[in-house]
Design a protein around this motif. Structure first.
Motif, PDB file in Angstrom:
ATOM      1  N   VAL A 161      -0.738   6.748   4.208  1.00 38.45           N
ATOM      2  CA  VAL A 161      -0.490   5.383   3.765  1.00 38.45           C
ATOM      3  C   VAL A 161       0.671   5.349   2.785  1.00 38.45           C
ATOM      4  O   VAL A 161       0.937   6.316   2.078  1.00 38.45           O
ATOM      5  CB  VAL A 161      -1.741   4.776   3.096  1.00 38.45           C
ATOM      6  CG1 VAL A 161      -2.860   4.609   4.110  1.00 38.45           C
ATOM      7  CG2 VAL A 161      -2.223   5.637   1.930  1.00 38.45           C
ATOM      8  N   ASP A 189       1.097  -0.176   1.707  1.00 35.61           N
ATOM      9  CA  ASP A 189      -0.247  -0.239   2.291  1.00 35.61           C
ATOM     10  C   ASP A 189      -1.308  -0.344   1.190  1.00 35.61           C
ATOM     11  O   ASP A 189      -2.278  -1.098   1.323  1.00 35.61           O
ATOM     12  CB  ASP A 189      -0.522   1.005   3.147  1.00 35.61           C
ATOM     13  CG  ASP A 189       0.384   1.089   4.367  1.00 35.61           C
ATOM     14  OD1 ASP A 189       0.848   0.031   4.821  1.00 35.61           O
ATOM     15  OD2 ASP A 189       0.621   2.209   4.843  1.00 35.61           O
ATOM     16  N   MET A 213      -4.138  -3.317   0.422  1.00 34.61           N
ATOM     17  CA  MET A 213      -5.577  -3.050   0.356  1.00 34.61           C
ATOM     18  C   MET A 213      -6.198  -3.450  -0.987  1.00 34.61           C
ATOM     19  O   MET A 213      -7.422  -3.451  -1.121  1.00 34.61           O
ATOM     20  CB  MET A 213      -5.847  -1.567   0.632  1.00 34.61           C
ATOM     21  CG  MET A 213      -5.677  -1.179   2.095  1.00 34.61           C
ATOM     22  SD  MET A 213      -6.209   0.523   2.428  1.00 34.61           S
ATOM     23  CE  MET A 213      -4.744   1.421   1.905  1.00 34.61           C
ATOM     24  N   ASN A 242     -10.658  -7.851   4.839  1.00 36.71           N
ATOM     25  CA  ASN A 242     -10.883  -6.636   5.609  1.00 36.71           C
ATOM     26  C   ASN A 242     -10.448  -6.824   7.058  1.00 36.71           C
ATOM     27  O   ASN A 242      -9.830  -5.940   7.658  1.00 36.71           O
ATOM     28  CB  ASN A 242     -12.365  -6.258   5.562  1.00 36.71           C
ATOM     29  CG  ASN A 242     -12.584  -4.861   5.023  1.00 36.71           C
ATOM     30  OD1 ASN A 242     -11.717  -4.003   5.105  1.00 36.71           O
ATOM     31  ND2 ASN A 242     -13.754  -4.625   4.467  1.00 36.71           N
ATOM     32  N   LEU A 264      -6.729  -6.663   7.376  1.00 34.95           N
ATOM     33  CA  LEU A 264      -6.235  -5.285   7.339  1.00 34.95           C
ATOM     34  C   LEU A 264      -6.375  -4.614   8.693  1.00 34.95           C
ATOM     35  O   LEU A 264      -5.477  -3.903   9.150  1.00 34.95           O
ATOM     36  CB  LEU A 264      -7.002  -4.470   6.290  1.00 34.95           C
ATOM     37  CG  LEU A 264      -6.616  -4.640   4.822  1.00 34.95           C
ATOM     38  CD1 LEU A 264      -7.492  -3.746   3.957  1.00 34.95           C
ATOM     39  CD2 LEU A 264      -5.141  -4.317   4.594  1.00 34.95           C
ATOM     40  N   MET A 265      -7.522  -4.835   9.336  1.00 34.54           N
ATOM     41  CA  MET A 265      -7.771  -4.217  10.639  1.00 34.54           C
ATOM     42  C   MET A 265      -6.786  -4.689  11.700  1.00 34.54           C
ATOM     43  O   MET A 265      -6.519  -3.981  12.671  1.00 34.54           O
ATOM     44  CB  MET A 265      -9.200  -4.536  11.109  1.00 34.54           C
ATOM     45  CG  MET A 265     -10.285  -3.918  10.250  1.00 34.54           C
ATOM     46  SD  MET A 265     -11.922  -4.487  10.762  1.00 34.54           S
ATOM     47  CE  MET A 265     -12.950  -3.758   9.477  1.00 34.54           C
ATOM     48  N   LYS A 297      -3.043  -0.090  10.502  1.00 34.99           N
ATOM     49  CA  LYS A 297      -4.232   0.469  11.139  1.00 34.99           C
ATOM     50  C   LYS A 297      -3.946   1.818  11.792  1.00 34.99           C
ATOM     51  O   LYS A 297      -4.823   2.680  11.871  1.00 34.99           O
ATOM     52  CB  LYS A 297      -4.809  -0.501  12.167  1.00 34.99           C
ATOM     53  CG  LYS A 297      -3.855  -0.901  13.277  1.00 34.99           C
ATOM     54  CD  LYS A 297      -4.508  -1.938  14.198  1.00 34.99           C
ATOM     55  CE  LYS A 297      -3.580  -2.336  15.325  1.00 34.99           C
ATOM     56  NZ  LYS A 297      -4.183  -3.353  16.220  1.00 34.99           N
ATOM     57  N   ILE A 325      -3.664   4.439   8.803  1.00 33.75           N
ATOM     58  CA  ILE A 325      -4.973   4.745   8.226  1.00 33.75           C
ATOM     59  C   ILE A 325      -5.784   5.631   9.151  1.00 33.75           C
ATOM     60  O   ILE A 325      -6.466   6.556   8.721  1.00 33.75           O
ATOM     61  CB  ILE A 325      -5.742   3.445   7.904  1.00 33.75           C
ATOM     62  CG1 ILE A 325      -5.068   2.721   6.737  1.00 33.75           C
ATOM     63  CG2 ILE A 325      -7.207   3.734   7.569  1.00 33.75           C
ATOM     64  CD1 ILE A 325      -5.724   1.419   6.357  1.00 33.75           C
ATOM     65  N   ASN A 336     -11.810   5.516   7.529  1.00 32.76           N
ATOM     66  CA  ASN A 336     -10.800   5.859   6.525  1.00 32.76           C
ATOM     67  C   ASN A 336     -10.425   4.643   5.680  1.00 32.76           C
ATOM     68  O   ASN A 336     -10.224   4.747   4.466  1.00 32.76           O
ATOM     69  CB  ASN A 336      -9.544   6.406   7.209  1.00 32.76           C
ATOM     70  CG  ASN A 336      -9.739   7.818   7.727  1.00 32.76           C
ATOM     71  OD1 ASN A 336     -10.662   8.515   7.339  1.00 32.76           O
ATOM     72  ND2 ASN A 336      -8.872   8.242   8.630  1.00 32.76           N
ATOM     73  N   GLN A 337     -10.318   3.484   6.339  1.00 30.41           N
ATOM     74  CA  GLN A 337      -9.999   2.253   5.620  1.00 30.41           C
ATOM     75  C   GLN A 337     -11.067   1.953   4.579  1.00 30.41           C
ATOM     76  O   GLN A 337     -10.753   1.621   3.423  1.00 30.41           O
ATOM     77  CB  GLN A 337      -9.894   1.082   6.597  1.00 30.41           C
ATOM     78  CG  GLN A 337      -9.639  -0.269   5.919  1.00 30.41           C
ATOM     79  CD  GLN A 337      -9.502  -1.402   6.914  1.00 30.41           C
ATOM     80  OE1 GLN A 337      -8.820  -1.269   7.931  1.00 30.41           O
ATOM     81  NE2 GLN A 337     -10.149  -2.525   6.648  1.00 30.41           N
ATOM     82  N   THR A 389     -10.476   2.001   0.407  1.00 33.51           N
ATOM     83  CA  THR A 389     -10.747   0.804  -0.384  1.00 33.51           C
ATOM     84  C   THR A 389     -11.925   1.028  -1.345  1.00 33.51           C
ATOM     85  O   THR A 389     -11.964   0.443  -2.427  1.00 33.51           O
ATOM     86  CB  THR A 389     -11.037  -0.407   0.520  1.00 33.51           C
ATOM     87  OG1 THR A 389     -12.062  -0.086   1.470  1.00 33.51           O
ATOM     88  CG2 THR A 389      -9.782  -0.831   1.274  1.00 33.51           C
TER      89      THR A 389
END
Length: 249
Positions: A3, A7, A11, A107, A110-111, A117, A120, A125-126, A130
């Motif tokens: 990241v 990034d 997050m 969330n 982010l995905m 994505k 990550i 992992n995300q 976070t």
């Protein structure tokens, strides 16, 4: 995961809301009974609806809006006999609902962010990244509120085996639950997640009350049933009215 600083910045909202939701939830449970906190937290979809409509500009159907008074009414009924000592729990749980609603929307963003994505690597992992960020963000608040008790906490941690084992078990269960919940957010739609969350509330409220010996009087059970039933109806109402709309056309 690989990241970038950009990034990490993207997050930050998720991490901040993660820390806020958890802190407010823990405070609500300590300020009142666990079952009462769970009842209020069952109204989370109502908070999500308001945020989606007015903050994230995602239209909410009229049918769903009409379900909100049922949810709110259930919480009020369940709260009637506890308002003399549970105001702090009620306010904290509502704050936790706000943080959780924002966290869910952020969330999901982010995905769906291209490039992020891939860097990550996975939803797990995300969530891990976070969570670490949320922990770091919560340290100043913890020190401000509980810093004076740090010494006694460390001493208790050394001398009370039950505290150590319960903390480790609680942390593992909490992390596992939230990671699975994050994976569910990606693999299912909001309806499925809300229905599952509603079922979880029923199990937690009744189960915790039985294990901890907390009171479950008629008004609390009635309010619990109405509130959770309202959340369930809110989750599926669009699917119920859609066929009627199709026939009318």
């Amino acid at each position: 995961p690989k990241v970038t600083m950009d990034d990490i910045i993207k997050m930050l909202p998720v991490a901040f809301c993660y820390a806020g939701a958890h802190s407010a939830s823990v405070f609500s449970f300590s300020a009142g009974s666990v079952s009462f906190g769970q009842i209020v937290k069952a109204a989370e979809p109502a908070f999500a609806a308001v945020l989606s409509q007015f903050v994230y500009k995602k239209k909410i159907s009229k049918a769903k809006w009409l379900c909100l008074p049922i949810v709110i009414g259930g919480v009020i009924i369940a709260s009637v006999n506890e308002l003399d000592f549970a105001w702090a729990a009620l306010i904290s749980a509502c704050l936790a609902n706000c943080f959780a609603a924002v966290k869910g929307n952020e969330n999901k963003k982010l995905m769906e962010t291209e490039g992020l994505k891939d860097r990550i690597g996975s939803v797990g992992n995300q969530f891990c990244i976070t969570s670490i960020m949320g922990f770091l963000l919560s340290i100043p608040f913890v020190m401000l509120r509980e810093g004076s008790k740090l010494g006694s906490f460390v001493e208790a941690l050394k001398t009370v085996p039950a505290l150590r084992s319960n903390m480790i078990a609680s942390a593992l269960w909490f992390y596992g639950y939230n990671e699975i919940s994050t994976m569910t957010l990606k693999k299912t739609n909001a309806v499925t997640q809300s229905v599952a969350n509603t079922a979880k509330r029923v199990i937690v409220i009744i189960g915790v009350a039985l294990v901890l010996g907390e009171s479950l009087d008629f008004m609390k059970l009635l309010g619990c049933g109405i509130g959770i039933g309202g959340v369930f109806l809110y989750s599926i109402i669009d699917n119920l009215v859609k066929p009627k709309e199709v026939k009318e056309e």
